[in-house]
Design a protein around this motif. Structure first.
Motif, PDB file in Angstrom:
ATOM      1  N   GLY A  94      36.866  41.202  28.066  1.00 18.81           N
ATOM      2  CA  GLY A  94      37.789  42.202  28.585  1.00 18.81           C
ATOM      3  C   GLY A  94      38.536  41.673  29.797  1.00 18.81           C
ATOM      4  O   GLY A  94      39.759  41.872  29.945  1.00 18.81           O
ATOM      5  N   ILE A  95      37.809  40.987  30.675  1.00 22.06           N
ATOM      6  CA  ILE A  95      38.437  40.376  31.845  1.00 22.06           C
ATOM      7  C   ILE A  95      39.406  39.282  31.417  1.00 22.06           C
ATOM      8  O   ILE A  95      40.533  39.196  31.926  1.00 22.06           O
ATOM      9  CB  ILE A  95      37.351  39.807  32.778  1.00 22.06           C
ATOM     10  N   GLU A  96      38.979  38.447  30.468  1.00 17.49           N
ATOM     11  CA  GLU A  96      39.837  37.348  30.014  1.00 17.49           C
ATOM     12  C   GLU A  96      41.108  37.869  29.345  1.00 17.49           C
ATOM     13  O   GLU A  96      42.199  37.330  29.577  1.00 17.49           O
ATOM     14  CB  GLU A  96      39.063  36.456  29.046  1.00 17.49           C
ATOM     15  N   ILE A  97      40.998  38.892  28.520  1.00 11.44           N
ATOM     16  CA  ILE A  97      42.173  39.457  27.850  1.00 11.44           C
ATOM     17  C   ILE A  97      43.141  40.046  28.871  1.00 11.44           C
ATOM     18  O   ILE A  97      44.365  39.933  28.729  1.00 11.44           O
ATOM     19  CB  ILE A  97      41.737  40.520  26.820  1.00 11.44           C
ATOM     20  N   THR A  98      42.606  40.644  29.918  1.00 12.07           N
ATOM     21  CA  THR A  98      43.457  41.183  30.973  1.00 12.07           C
ATOM     22  C   THR A  98      44.259  40.067  31.635  1.00 12.07           C
ATOM     23  O   THR A  98      45.472  40.200  31.868  1.00 12.07           O
ATOM     24  CB  THR A  98      42.614  41.912  32.030  1.00 12.07           C
TER      25      THR A  98
ATOM     26  N   TRP B  70      46.950  36.982  38.622  1.00 16.81           N
ATOM     27  CA  TRP B  70      45.675  37.706  38.589  1.00 16.81           C
ATOM     28  C   TRP B  70      44.483  36.766  38.455  1.00 16.81           C
ATOM     29  O   TRP B  70      43.468  36.938  39.129  1.00 16.81           O
ATOM     30  CB  TRP B  70      45.665  38.707  37.435  1.00 16.81           C
ATOM     31  N   ARG B  71      44.577  35.779  37.586  1.00 18.05           N
ATOM     32  CA  ARG B  71      43.439  34.882  37.363  1.00 18.05           C
ATOM     33  C   ARG B  71      43.107  34.110  38.647  1.00 18.05           C
ATOM     34  O   ARG B  71      41.949  34.035  39.057  1.00 18.05           O
ATOM     35  CB  ARG B  71      43.720  33.908  36.224  1.00 18.05           C
ATOM     36  N   LEU B  72      44.131  33.535  39.257  1.00 18.66           N
ATOM     37  CA  LEU B  72      43.903  32.760  40.472  1.00 18.66           C
ATOM     38  C   LEU B  72      43.313  33.637  41.572  1.00 18.66           C
ATOM     39  O   LEU B  72      42.382  33.217  42.285  1.00 18.66           O
ATOM     40  CB  LEU B  72      45.208  32.132  40.947  1.00 18.66           C
ATOM     41  N   ALA B  73      43.840  34.846  41.705  1.00 20.34           N
ATOM     42  CA  ALA B  73      43.321  35.766  42.725  1.00 20.34           C
ATOM     43  C   ALA B  73      41.861  36.117  42.448  1.00 20.34           C
ATOM     44  O   ALA B  73      41.038  36.192  43.371  1.00 20.34           O
ATOM     45  CB  ALA B  73      44.176  37.025  42.773  1.00 20.34           C
ATOM     46  N   ALA B  74      41.511  36.322  41.169  1.00 20.15           N
ATOM     47  CA  ALA B  74      40.136  36.660  40.807  1.00 20.15           C
ATOM     48  C   ALA B  74      39.193  35.486  41.052  1.00 20.15           C
ATOM     49  O   ALA B  74      38.061  35.672  41.520  1.00 20.15           O
ATOM     50  CB  ALA B  74      40.071  37.089  39.339  1.00 20.15           C
ATOM     51  N   LEU B  75      39.654  34.269  40.748  1.00 19.90           N
ATOM     52  CA  LEU B  75      38.822  33.097  40.987  1.00 19.90           C
ATOM     53  C   LEU B  75      38.527  32.931  42.469  1.00 19.90           C
ATOM     54  O   LEU B  75      37.408  32.578  42.863  1.00 19.90           O
ATOM     55  CB  LEU B  75      39.520  31.838  40.443  1.00 19.90           C
TER      56      LEU B  75
ATOM     57  N   ALA C  36      30.246  34.285  37.270  1.00 19.96           N
ATOM     58  CA  ALA C  36      29.929  34.097  35.852  1.00 19.96           C
ATOM     59  C   ALA C  36      30.839  34.901  34.929  1.00 19.96           C
ATOM     60  O   ALA C  36      30.814  34.696  33.710  1.00 19.96           O
ATOM     61  CB  ALA C  36      28.474  34.476  35.591  1.00 19.96           C
ATOM     62  N   PHE C  37      31.651  35.790  35.480  1.00 24.05           N
ATOM     63  CA  PHE C  37      32.488  36.653  34.652  1.00 24.05           C
ATOM     64  C   PHE C  37      33.976  36.312  34.744  1.00 24.05           C
ATOM     65  O   PHE C  37      34.788  36.976  34.111  1.00 24.05           O
ATOM     66  CB  PHE C  37      32.256  38.114  35.036  1.00 24.05           C
ATOM     67  N   VAL C  38      34.330  35.312  35.536  1.00 25.10           N
ATOM     68  CA  VAL C  38      35.718  34.863  35.613  1.00 25.10           C
ATOM     69  C   VAL C  38      35.768  33.397  35.192  1.00 25.10           C
ATOM     70  O   VAL C  38      34.928  32.598  35.605  1.00 25.10           O
ATOM     71  CB  VAL C  38      36.310  35.053  37.026  1.00 25.10           C
TER      72      VAL C  38
END
Length: 228
Positions: free
Chosen positions: A26-30, A47-52, A83-85
């Motif tokens: 779900g996180i990856e699809i977002t 979004w991905r960079l910010a989450a990492l 573990a989730f990103v």
């Protein structure tokens, strides 16, 4: 004629594994939809960079907490949240495959609570080992240490069964040996961060904790202690 209810050709996955899988994907699809501009507008590209940066595990932050004796919640969460990103879709895909394959076998043998405990504790211990051994500026992200914990639990199952059959129990470690060998080869050929250190930490955690959380495991340990 059989009085047993009809069973489908595919056994259902343990609900805890399904939940973890959908959370990760779900996180990856977002992230994917945001990068394609389908949701979130222009800001979604980052979004991905910010989450990492927000949820990834940083050895530098890890050592800062140890040296200063300060453990703020916004950094403690990194021991599990990393573990989730994931770095990209392929990274997520391989983690998902391992999660479904190993999670099914471990979940059916150990039960939902023990399986979730192994997943979480392996992620945490994998991050600790990575921080202690690797250090530096290279962040740890993705669910490999957690799913390697499930590989450790599966190895314990094989190790136990081989022992019961009187066969060489070292054969149970063939899978982890093969996987680490592949990682070493890819690392030598293409370079990359030493994530395998966290993976080993996760595997060792999953294998060792299985002695306690497996059905009857704690009772067996107590019995051996009483015998001594």
């Amino acid at each position: 004629m059989s009085d047993q209810p009809h069973q489908g050709p595919v056994n259902p996955l343990p609900p805890v594994i399904v939940a973890l899988f959908f959370l990760i994907f779900g996180i990856e699809i977002t992230f994917f939809l945001g990068e394609k501009g389908i949701v979130g507008g222009p800001a979604a590209v980052g979004w991905r960079l910010a989450a990492l940066e927000e949820y990834g595990f940083s050895p530098k932050i890890f050592w800062w907490m140890i040296e200063n004796g300060v453990y703020p919640p916004e950094h403690l969460k990194r021991f599990l949240s990393y573990a989730f990103v994931h770095a990209n879709f392929t990274h997520t895909l391989f983690v998902g495959v391992f999660l479904l394959a190993l999670g099914k076998m471990v979940g059916e043998a150990f039960g939902a609570v023990a399986t979730l405990f192994i997943f979480v504790l392996s992620a945490i211990c994998g991050a600790v080992v990575y921080g202690l051994v690797v250090g530096g500026e290279t962040w740890l992200v993705g669910g490999y240490p957690a799913v390697y914990g499930l590989i450790g639990a599966f190895t314990y199952i094989l190790w136990l069964r081989l022992g019961q059959m009187g066969e060489a129990q070292v054969r149970a470690f063939s899978l982890i040996g093969f996987l680490l060998g592949i990682q070493l080869i890819f690392g030598l050929l293409f370079g990359g961060p030493p994530d395998w250190v966290g993976d080993i930490g996760g595997f060792a955690t999953g294998f060792l904790v299985s002695f306690i959380v497996s059905p009857g495991g704690w009772s067996k340990i107590l019995d051996k202690l009483r015998q001594r």
